[in-house]
Design a protein around this motif. Structure first.
Motif, PDB file in Angstrom:
ATOM      1  N   SER A  82       0.820  -1.211   0.000  1.00 59.93           N
ATOM      2  CA  SER A  82       0.000   0.000   0.000  1.00 59.93           C
ATOM      3  C   SER A  82       0.860   1.270   0.000  1.00 59.93           C
ATOM      4  O   SER A  82       0.492   2.269  -0.628  1.00 59.93           O
ATOM      5  N   THR A  83       1.994   1.211   0.660  1.00 62.40           N
ATOM      6  CA  THR A  83       2.897   2.372   0.640  1.00 62.40           C
ATOM      7  C   THR A  83       3.491   2.562  -0.750  1.00 62.40           C
ATOM      8  O   THR A  83       3.600   3.696  -1.233  1.00 62.40           O
ATOM      9  N   LEU A  84       3.882   1.468  -1.387  1.00 60.91           N
ATOM     10  CA  LEU A  84       4.393   1.561  -2.765  1.00 60.91           C
ATOM     11  C   LEU A  84       3.354   2.186  -3.694  1.00 60.91           C
ATOM     12  O   LEU A  84       3.695   3.039  -4.534  1.00 60.91           O
ATOM     13  N   VAL A  85       2.110   1.770  -3.552  1.00 63.48           N
ATOM     14  CA  VAL A  85       1.049   2.347  -4.377  1.00 63.48           C
ATOM     15  C   VAL A  85       0.944   3.848  -4.117  1.00 63.48           C
ATOM     16  O   VAL A  85       0.873   4.655  -5.051  1.00 63.48           O
ATOM     17  N   GLY A  86       0.945   4.229  -2.850  1.00 61.98           N
ATOM     18  CA  GLY A  86       0.871   5.654  -2.511  1.00 61.98           C
ATOM     19  C   GLY A  86       2.028   6.442  -3.094  1.00 61.98           C
ATOM     20  O   GLY A  86       1.843   7.539  -3.631  1.00 61.98           O
ATOM     21  N   LEU A  87       3.223   5.894  -2.994  1.00 66.99           N
ATOM     22  CA  LEU A  87       4.405   6.578  -3.535  1.00 66.99           C
ATOM     23  C   LEU A  87       4.337   6.696  -5.062  1.00 66.99           C
ATOM     24  O   LEU A  87       4.703   7.733  -5.628  1.00 66.99           O
ATOM     25  N   ALA A  88       3.860   5.637  -5.723  1.00 63.70           N
ATOM     26  CA  ALA A  88       3.736   5.674  -7.186  1.00 63.70           C
ATOM     27  C   ALA A  88       2.702   6.714  -7.617  1.00 63.70           C
ATOM     28  O   ALA A  88       2.940   7.491  -8.550  1.00 63.70           O
ATOM     29  N   ALA A 102      -7.668   8.153  -4.737  1.00 68.20           N
ATOM     30  CA  ALA A 102      -7.379   7.135  -5.752  1.00 68.20           C
ATOM     31  C   ALA A 102      -6.315   6.162  -5.262  1.00 68.20           C
ATOM     32  O   ALA A 102      -6.410   4.950  -5.493  1.00 68.20           O
ATOM     33  N   ALA A 103      -5.320   6.663  -4.556  1.00 67.82           N
ATOM     34  CA  ALA A 103      -4.245   5.807  -4.051  1.00 67.82           C
ATOM     35  C   ALA A 103      -4.771   4.783  -3.048  1.00 67.82           C
ATOM     36  O   ALA A 103      -4.346   3.621  -3.056  1.00 67.82           O
ATOM     37  N   VAL A 104      -5.695   5.196  -2.204  1.00 69.59           N
ATOM     38  CA  VAL A 104      -6.281   4.243  -1.248  1.00 69.59           C
ATOM     39  C   VAL A 104      -7.031   3.147  -1.999  1.00 69.59           C
ATOM     40  O   VAL A 104      -6.870   1.960  -1.707  1.00 69.59           O
ATOM     41  N   GLY A 105      -7.842   3.532  -2.975  1.00 69.01           N
ATOM     42  CA  GLY A 105      -8.570   2.538  -3.766  1.00 69.01           C
ATOM     43  C   GLY A 105      -7.647   1.591  -4.505  1.00 69.01           C
ATOM     44  O   GLY A 105      -7.851   0.374  -4.512  1.00 69.01           O
ATOM     45  N   LEU A 106      -6.607   2.136  -5.103  1.00 67.93           N
ATOM     46  CA  LEU A 106      -5.634   1.291  -5.813  1.00 67.93           C
ATOM     47  C   LEU A 106      -4.863   0.392  -4.849  1.00 67.93           C
ATOM     48  O   LEU A 106      -4.522  -0.740  -5.188  1.00 67.93           O
ATOM     49  N   ALA A 107      -4.590   0.884  -3.655  1.00 66.82           N
ATOM     50  CA  ALA A 107      -3.881   0.080  -2.658  1.00 66.82           C
ATOM     51  C   ALA A 107      -4.731  -1.106  -2.213  1.00 66.82           C
ATOM     52  O   ALA A 107      -4.215  -2.218  -2.044  1.00 66.82           O
ATOM     53  N   VAL A 108      -6.029  -0.891  -2.033  1.00 65.72           N
ATOM     54  CA  VAL A 108      -6.923  -2.001  -1.679  1.00 65.72           C
ATOM     55  C   VAL A 108      -6.884  -3.056  -2.773  1.00 65.72           C
ATOM     56  O   VAL A 108      -6.732  -4.254  -2.507  1.00 65.72           O
ATOM     57  N   LEU A 109      -6.982  -2.618  -4.023  1.00 62.92           N
ATOM     58  CA  LEU A 109      -6.901  -3.540  -5.161  1.00 62.92           C
ATOM     59  C   LEU A 109      -5.560  -4.278  -5.156  1.00 62.92           C
ATOM     60  O   LEU A 109      -5.519  -5.510  -5.306  1.00 62.92           O
ATOM     61  N   ALA A 121      -3.392  -1.117   6.780  1.00 61.88           N
ATOM     62  CA  ALA A 121      -2.430  -0.552   5.825  1.00 61.88           C
ATOM     63  C   ALA A 121      -3.105   0.377   4.822  1.00 61.88           C
ATOM     64  O   ALA A 121      -2.423   1.098   4.100  1.00 61.88           O
ATOM     65  N   GLY A 122      -4.419   0.397   4.801  1.00 53.91           N
ATOM     66  CA  GLY A 122      -5.134   1.277   3.885  1.00 53.91           C
ATOM     67  C   GLY A 122      -4.869   2.755   4.136  1.00 53.91           C
ATOM     68  O   GLY A 122      -5.067   3.582   3.246  1.00 53.91           O
ATOM     69  N   ILE A 123      -4.386   3.107   5.307  1.00 55.60           N
ATOM     70  CA  ILE A 123      -4.079   4.504   5.616  1.00 55.60           C
ATOM     71  C   ILE A 123      -2.750   4.946   4.986  1.00 55.60           C
ATOM     72  O   ILE A 123      -2.534   6.132   4.768  1.00 55.60           O
ATOM     73  N   ASN A 124      -1.875   4.003   4.685  1.00 59.28           N
ATOM     74  CA  ASN A 124      -0.541   4.346   4.186  1.00 59.28           C
ATOM     75  C   ASN A 124      -0.554   5.225   2.939  1.00 59.28           C
ATOM     76  O   ASN A 124       0.131   6.254   2.910  1.00 59.28           O
ATOM     77  N   PRO A 125      -1.292   4.859   1.886  1.00 60.65           N
ATOM     78  CA  PRO A 125      -1.257   5.724   0.694  1.00 60.65           C
ATOM     79  C   PRO A 125      -1.856   7.102   0.955  1.00 60.65           C
ATOM     80  O   PRO A 125      -1.395   8.094   0.382  1.00 60.65           O
ATOM     81  N   LEU A 126      -2.850   7.172   1.833  1.00 59.40           N
ATOM     82  CA  LEU A 126      -3.414   8.478   2.194  1.00 59.40           C
ATOM     83  C   LEU A 126      -2.360   9.348   2.875  1.00 59.40           C
ATOM     84  O   LEU A 126      -2.202  10.520   2.542  1.00 59.40           O
ATOM     85  N   LEU A 127      -1.616   8.753   3.812  1.00 61.84           N
ATOM     86  CA  LEU A 127      -0.543   9.489   4.489  1.00 61.84           C
ATOM     87  C   LEU A 127       0.534   9.932   3.507  1.00 61.84           C
ATOM     88  O   LEU A 127       1.005  11.065   3.553  1.00 61.84           O
TER      89      LEU A 127
END
Length: 170
Positions: A82-88, A102-109, A121-127
């Motif tokens: 999920s952090t990788l998704v957020g960073l990307a 969008a990052a949270v949704g993509l991280a769940v996927l 871990a769903g909070i990671n991309p938001l952060l």
């Protein structure tokens, strides 16, 4: 009498009796210890504790150690994925509000697809997106913290509760 009290406490912890205040108190102590370590880690890594996304992971791993999201693959993998998704997403879009969503949704996927679904871990991309965090956030505190939490959970369940954990490593 002293030995009896220790035996009662040990039995309550082992069976994780949800109606026993002692078992709840011991689980609370374990969570407090883990958060204390995370607080120290936040000071060392110069990230405020609120940015280190492990409080709900600790509650899940200590309180429901048998569920799939509390296993090491999900715990560590979910935070990393999920952090990788957020960073990307951040790299591609910048720190936009819509990008954080969008990052949270993509991280769940991504967690579903990789078999690393870990709801906290769903909070990671938001952060990551909201705070415009650097790639180094992936390694410290996320990867290092997830590994430390898994090690803590292993010791907690094996040595304190005297129960097997994890149910499976991968």
């Amino acid at each position: 009498m002293r030995r009896d009290l220790r035996q009662v406490a040990a039995d309550a912890i082992r069976r994780n009796d949800r109606h026993n205040a002692l078992a709840g108190a011991v689980a609370g102590v374990g969570a407090a210890i883990a958060i204390g370590v995370m607080e120290w880690f936040s000071l060392e890594s110069h990230y405020p504790l609120v940015i280190i996304p492990f409080a709900t992971s600790i509650v899940l791993v200590i309180g429901s150690p048998q569920v799939e999201p509390a296993q090491p693959r999900a715990l560590i993998g979910g935070h990393v994925v999920s952090t990788l998704v957020g960073l990307a997403v951040l790299h591609c879009t910048g720190p936009q509000a819509w990008a954080a969503a969008a990052a949270v949704g993509l991280a769940v996927l991504a967690m579903y697809v990789t078999g690393t679904f870990h709801p906290p871990a769903g909070i990671n991309p938001l952060l990551v997106v909201s705070n415009n965090l650097p790639w180094s956030f992936l390694f410290a505190p996320v990867l290092a913290g997830a590994l430390l939490l898994a090690a803590f959970a292993y010791l907690w369940h094996r040595w304190v509760r005297r129960r097997p954990w994890p149910q499976r490593w991968l």
